[in-house]
Design a protein around this motif. Structure first.
Motif, short mmCIF file in Angstrom:
data_model
loop_
_atom_site.label_atom_id
_atom_site.label_comp_id
_atom_site.label_asym_id
_atom_site.label_seq_id
_atom_site.Cartn_x
_atom_site.Cartn_y
_atom_site.Cartn_z
N ALA A 79 52.65 24.89 45.09
CA ALA A 79 53.01 26.30 45.23
C ALA A 79 51.96 27.07 46.05
CB ALA A 79 53.18 26.94 43.86
N GLY A 80 50.87 26.38 46.43
CA GLY A 80 49.86 26.99 47.28
C GLY A 80 48.74 27.70 46.56
N VAL A 81 48.55 27.37 45.27
CA VAL A 81 47.52 28.05 44.48
C VAL A 81 46.60 27.03 43.81
CG1 VAL A 81 47.08 29.70 42.63
CG2 VAL A 81 49.15 29.92 44.00
N LEU A 82 45.31 27.28 43.92
CA LEU A 82 44.28 26.48 43.25
C LEU A 82 43.66 27.39 42.21
CD1 LEU A 82 42.49 23.94 43.07
CD2 LEU A 82 41.09 24.93 44.90
N ARG A 83 44.05 27.22 40.94
CA ARG A 83 43.61 28.13 39.88
C ARG A 83 42.37 27.58 39.19
NH1 ARG A 83 49.37 28.70 39.58
NH2 ARG A 83 49.87 30.88 39.99
N ARG B 184 45.37 28.59 48.29
CA ARG B 184 44.37 29.65 48.14
C ARG B 184 43.80 29.57 46.73
NH1 ARG B 184 46.48 33.39 44.86
NH2 ARG B 184 48.74 33.51 44.76
N ALA B 185 42.55 29.97 46.60
CA ALA B 185 41.90 29.98 45.29
C ALA B 185 42.27 31.25 44.54
CB ALA B 185 40.39 29.91 45.47
N GLU B 186 42.48 31.09 43.23
CA GLU B 186 42.80 32.23 42.37
C GLU B 186 42.07 32.06 41.06
OE1 GLU B 186 46.63 32.89 39.80
OE2 GLU B 186 47.01 33.60 41.85
N ARG B 187 41.34 33.09 40.66
CA ARG B 187 40.63 33.03 39.38
C ARG B 187 41.58 33.41 38.25
NH1 ARG B 187 35.09 35.74 37.21
NH2 ARG B 187 34.92 34.35 35.43
N ILE B 188 41.52 32.63 37.17
CA ILE B 188 42.34 32.91 35.99
C ILE B 188 41.43 33.19 34.81
CG2 ILE B 188 44.31 31.56 36.81
CD1 ILE B 188 43.39 29.32 34.84
N SER B 189 41.98 33.82 33.80
CA SER B 189 41.22 34.12 32.58
C SER B 189 41.15 32.89 31.68
CB SER B 189 41.91 35.26 31.82
OG SER B 189 43.14 34.80 31.29
N ASP B 190 40.26 32.96 30.71
CA ASP B 190 40.19 31.88 29.72
C ASP B 190 41.51 31.76 28.96
OD1 ASP B 190 37.60 31.29 30.47
OD2 ASP B 190 36.67 32.26 28.73
N ASP B 191 42.15 32.88 28.69
CA ASP B 191 43.44 32.83 28.00
C ASP B 191 44.51 32.14 28.86
OD1 ASP B 191 42.50 33.98 25.68
OD2 ASP B 191 43.07 36.02 26.28
N ASP B 192 44.50 32.38 30.17
CA ASP B 192 45.43 31.68 31.05
C ASP B 192 45.13 30.18 31.08
OD1 ASP B 192 46.80 34.00 31.70
OD2 ASP B 192 45.61 34.35 33.52
#
Length: 140
Positions: A8-12, A74-82
């Motif tokens: 999907a183009g996302v590196l979380r 693209r890089a995307e920062r996620i929360s600990d809950d995610d």
């Protein structure tokens, strides 16, 4: 890694996107361990840092993975809950989830105990690893 997210183009990640960190091919870790075990002077317990060839930010990682796989991410920062939700969704137990989340939190501001030296720098680049391992997965 979540191949569906990469498709999907996302590196979380739960880590800071601009903080550089070492990227090490797991095979290089195994090679270092085997070399230590086979060394004639090995006894007891020894610590050996492994840092990979370069420290990269998550933005740089996304660029490297995009180039190596031919699939833009693209890089995307996620929360600990995610992170918890994602790990739970793939079937990890509560204890396993908390162990991974705790490790991620602990590594956010980690300073490596062993500095980068000729001895601690391993050869395989992230680009080479991504081309060999991720490219086929994303092409499928």
């Amino acid at each position: 890694m979540d191949v569906d997210d990469l498709r999907a183009g996302v590196l979380r990640t739960p880590w800071h996107l601009d903080a550089p960190m070492p990227w090490v091919d797991p095979r290089d870790v195994g090679d270092v361990a085997a070399a230590r075990l086979l060394a004639a002077d090995w006894t007891g317990r020894q610590v050996q840092g492994v840092h990979g060839p370069a420290d990269l930010t998550w933005h740089e990682v996304a660029e490297v993975v995009s180039t190596a796989t031919g699939h833009p991410v693209r890089a995307e920062r996620i929360s600990d809950d995610d992170l918890r939700a994602g790990l739970t969704a793939v079937g990890l137990t509560g204890r396993q989830v908390e162990a991974v989340v705790g490790m991620a939190a602990g590594l956010r501001d980690l300073e490596p105990a062993d500095p980068r030296t000729v001895l601690t720098t391993t050869p395989t680049t992230l680009a080479a690893w991504a081309h060999e391992h991720l490219r086929p997965l994303l092409a499928a």
